[in-house]
Design a protein around this motif. Sequence first.
Motif, PDB file in Angstrom:
ATOM      1  N   GLY A  50       0.813  -1.210   0.000  1.00 39.92           N
ATOM      2  CA  GLY A  50       0.000   0.000   0.000  1.00 39.92           C
ATOM      3  C   GLY A  50       0.844   1.256   0.000  1.00 39.92           C
ATOM      4  N   ILE A  51       0.605   2.110   0.954  1.00 34.03           N
ATOM      5  CA  ILE A  51       1.305   3.390   1.030  1.00 34.03           C
ATOM      6  C   ILE A  51       2.789   3.223   1.337  1.00 34.03           C
ATOM      7  N   PHE A  52       3.190   2.070   1.851  1.00 26.30           N
ATOM      8  CA  PHE A  52       4.576   1.838   2.205  1.00 26.30           C
ATOM      9  C   PHE A  52       5.435   1.472   0.996  1.00 26.30           C
ATOM     10  N   GLN A  53       4.833   1.366  -0.189  1.00 25.05           N
ATOM     11  CA  GLN A  53       5.573   1.058  -1.410  1.00 25.05           C
ATOM     12  C   GLN A  53       5.644   2.285  -2.304  1.00 25.05           C
ATOM     13  N   HIS A  54       6.666   2.360  -3.084  1.00 23.12           N
ATOM     14  CA  HIS A  54       6.822   3.338  -4.154  1.00 23.12           C
ATOM     15  C   HIS A  54       6.808   4.782  -3.668  1.00 23.12           C
ATOM     16  N   HIS A  55       7.161   5.031  -2.433  1.00 22.61           N
ATOM     17  CA  HIS A  55       7.230   6.391  -1.915  1.00 22.61           C
ATOM     18  C   HIS A  55       8.569   6.666  -1.245  1.00 22.61           C
ATOM     19  N   GLY A  56       9.574   5.952  -1.626  1.00 25.83           N
ATOM     20  CA  GLY A  56      10.900   6.160  -1.059  1.00 25.83           C
ATOM     21  C   GLY A  56      11.187   5.193   0.075  1.00 25.83           C
ATOM     22  N   LYS A  57      12.268   5.480   0.756  1.00 25.03           N
ATOM     23  CA  LYS A  57      12.720   4.601   1.830  1.00 25.03           C
ATOM     24  C   LYS A  57      12.044   4.899   3.167  1.00 25.03           C
ATOM     25  N   ALA A  58      11.611   6.136   3.398  1.00 28.87           N
ATOM     26  CA  ALA A  58      11.053   6.507   4.700  1.00 28.87           C
ATOM     27  C   ALA A  58       9.821   5.687   5.072  1.00 28.87           C
ATOM     28  N   PRO A  59       8.814   5.516   4.208  1.00 27.05           N
ATOM     29  CA  PRO A  59       7.677   4.667   4.596  1.00 27.05           C
ATOM     30  C   PRO A  59       8.057   3.204   4.819  1.00 27.05           C
ATOM     31  N   PHE A  60       9.045   2.730   4.070  1.00 23.81           N
ATOM     32  CA  PHE A  60       9.528   1.363   4.249  1.00 23.81           C
ATOM     33  C   PHE A  60      10.089   1.174   5.652  1.00 23.81           C
TER      34      PHE A  60
END
Length: 119
Positions: A50-60
Amino acid sequence: MEFMASLVNILALISEACRSAEKLPAALITGGVVEAAAAIFVGVFKAPGGIFQHHGKAPFYLYYGITGGVAIFGFAEAWAGFWVSGDLNGRRAVGKTILWVSILPLVLVAALGGFVFMT
């Protein structure tokens, strides 16, 4: 089906602990261990989505930070159950507060997908 029955028993224990001081340590210990186990299970076996993908390293890193924080809180809750059992009358208010606060981390783990594996 056995897992659902045990989950219902744990929830019943938590609700009874709000009324009875004798059941508070058992509810804290059981709830903390289940919460920590669910967080570790989600962190290890469920990939961020979900939101934890494809938005850089911080959400990961946030995903694994949340699961790690909930696991630590679960172990602290279980430790608090042992601590409360030492002086039940004097530490009851602290134990009930920890029990109520533990609802938020449990909801976080459920939202991240901890209960997808129940079916």
